[in-house]
Motif scaffolding. Sequence first.
Motif, mmCIF file in Angstrom:
data_model
loop_
_atom_site.group_PDB
_atom_site.id
_atom_site.type_symbol
_atom_site.label_atom_id
_atom_site.label_comp_id
_atom_site.label_asym_id
_atom_site.label_seq_id
_atom_site.Cartn_x
_atom_site.Cartn_y
_atom_site.Cartn_z
ATOM 1 N N ALA A 120 13.960 3.241 -6.865
ATOM 2 C CA ALA A 120 15.247 2.664 -7.239
ATOM 3 C C ALA A 120 15.056 1.313 -7.927
ATOM 4 N N GLU A 121 14.088 0.535 -7.463
ATOM 5 C CA GLU A 121 13.819 -0.780 -8.056
ATOM 6 C C GLU A 121 13.379 -0.658 -9.512
ATOM 7 N N VAL A 122 12.402 0.206 -9.749
ATOM 8 C CA VAL A 122 11.900 0.326 -11.110
ATOM 9 C C VAL A 122 12.923 1.006 -12.018
ATOM 10 N N ALA A 123 13.726 1.916 -11.480
ATOM 11 C CA ALA A 123 14.748 2.583 -12.289
ATOM 12 C C ALA A 123 15.781 1.592 -12.792
ATOM 13 N N ALA A 124 16.111 0.612 -11.962
ATOM 14 C CA ALA A 124 17.129 -0.371 -12.359
ATOM 15 C C ALA A 124 16.574 -1.429 -13.296
ATOM 16 N N ALA A 163 5.238 -3.852 -13.024
ATOM 17 C CA ALA A 163 5.865 -2.954 -12.087
ATOM 18 C C ALA A 163 7.332 -2.729 -12.326
ATOM 19 N N THR A 164 8.102 -3.801 -12.240
ATOM 20 C CA THR A 164 9.539 -3.615 -12.299
ATOM 21 C C THR A 164 10.082 -3.653 -13.711
ATOM 22 N N THR A 165 9.568 -4.566 -14.522
ATOM 23 C CA THR A 165 10.186 -4.785 -15.817
ATOM 24 C C THR A 165 9.575 -3.997 -16.946
ATOM 25 N N SER A 166 8.348 -3.544 -16.796
ATOM 26 C CA SER A 166 7.699 -2.790 -17.862
ATOM 27 C C SER A 166 6.957 -1.607 -17.269
ATOM 28 N N GLY A 197 6.220 1.189 -18.130
ATOM 29 C CA GLY A 197 5.320 2.007 -18.914
ATOM 30 C C GLY A 197 3.880 1.658 -18.618
ATOM 31 N N SER A 198 3.616 0.380 -18.300
ATOM 32 C CA SER A 198 2.257 -0.059 -18.036
ATOM 33 C C SER A 198 1.818 0.293 -16.635
ATOM 34 N N SER A 199 2.657 0.075 -15.685
ATOM 35 C CA SER A 199 2.349 0.457 -14.313
ATOM 36 C C SER A 199 3.669 0.681 -13.618
ATOM 37 N N SER A 200 3.644 0.917 -12.333
ATOM 38 C CA SER A 200 4.866 1.237 -11.658
ATOM 39 C C SER A 200 5.161 0.264 -10.552
ATOM 40 N N ALA A 201 6.407 0.009 -10.310
ATOM 41 C CA ALA A 201 6.776 -0.894 -9.227
ATOM 42 C C ALA A 201 6.212 -0.367 -7.932
ATOM 43 N N ARG A 202 6.145 0.941 -7.815
ATOM 44 C CA ARG A 202 5.576 1.509 -6.603
ATOM 45 C C ARG A 202 4.125 1.088 -6.473
ATOM 46 N N ASP A 203 3.393 1.118 -7.596
ATOM 47 C CA ASP A 203 1.989 0.732 -7.548
ATOM 48 C C ASP A 203 1.860 -0.712 -7.115
#
Length: 498
Positions: free
Chosen positions: A230-234, A414-417, A419-425
């Motif tokens: 949900a964090e990264v989606a927003a 994580a959160t803002t970009s 494509g490079s990595s994931s907020a989950r990571d």
Amino acid sequence: MTTTSMSRRTLLVTGGAAAAALATTGLPGPATAAPARAGGADVVLAWNRQLLAIVRTAGLQPATVHPTRSFALLHAAIHDAVVATTGTGRPYLFTVDVPDRAAPEAAAAQAAHDVLAALYPTRAGAPADLLAGQLAGVTPPAAREAGTRAGRLVARLLLGLRADDGSAAVPPVLPPGTAPGQYRPTPPAFAPAVFTHWAAVTPFVLDRAAQFRPGPYPSPGSARYARALAEVAAAGRDTSTTRTADETVQARFWAAPIWNYWNEIAQSVVGGSRSGLLVAARVFARLNLSFADAVIAFYDAKYHYRIWRPITAIRLAAADGNPATDGTPDWSGLATTPADPAYPGAHSVIAQAGALVLRREYGPRWPLAVTSEALPGVVGGSRRSRAPPKKPASAGSRPASTPGSTTKPAGSSATTSPGSSSARDHSIVDISGSRGGAAVGRYSPLPGCATMCRWTSSPSPTPSGTPWPCGCTRGSPGCGRPAHRSASRCPTAATPGW
């Protein structure tokens, strides 16, 4: 003049995104380093800039060979050439007997030139011009000639040993995943996964690629997964209304290959510290050997777990089996998604490695500056020891004035970009990062490592072992991975480049 081989200490780094191994060599620390000639660092910095220019030029870097290998070869060769000609320090791989009069600057320049000329033959002109300019300033001629002979030999030996390291293999095709959580090609290009062979490349310092593989990724059905998704989606969506304009700039700033940034950061730190040739060679060798092995290690983890990217996870969330997630079929991220699995994230791994290497040499605070090839015209850094432009970090991240804070900003796309990595990571493996730091202190190599490969003008028996055709000698038993810790892989007359 003879030097002894380095001891090896392996540093586990997981950063804010996953586990990767930072292999810091046992090269002597600042307290034991002899001062080099004033301005000697310029030789190393110029060759690092040369390689940065090469890898940033479209079409010059082979698509299936990771550029961190080139940086590691370049700086390992420079370092061993400098150690051989100064008689100070411990080499990465080779001990070379050279005349006392050999000029270290000439040895470093020649070794660097020969490595880049071999790796990038179509770009031979620029390295040749740089070499000529640097050698012109080295006197007397006898010292220059002795130095170039030493540098040429070190480069030839190193390239010969790495000729069969697996980097030239054809990457196998990765079948696309079908179950929730499994990696599959991502839009818009749906390109096949890259560097699927890289986990099989021989590490430079680590014993094996999986030596510090991180634990399993959280299940797509877990509550933790749902919160992070949900964090990264927003915040990570291209049309996000929760991301600030500054966060967008920060995310775009770090969108290029992270090892390029950290080599530029190191240039700023080393140049600003007025380090001599030996220190500069050591720092860049540590940095780039660490990066090369970290990349081998994180590709091992990426293709072991094969975790899907955020864009896939968000678009297919309705079918992931988690009642707390909702799918958004038209979701797109701010950045283009790399063609490899999400876990672990490269930015956090490399940034943590870079920060630790520089902190070990220069302490917890240092001035730096860095530009972004992804966002021209923006320069990060400060004269007051601050970190580069900071991506939004997770709660609890350190202030930007410490090396560690350069780590989290670079990894927290994580959160803002996403494509490079994931907020989950980023959030899920913050804990793993701290545990990895503790694991570093617990890991140490087997004691008693002797000369790994000693070249002399003519092969002869030495106290350390049995002579081999190239003049190499076998080190002590149990000294680590055979490819680097015994004479079984020393070059022979049949070895490429020998």
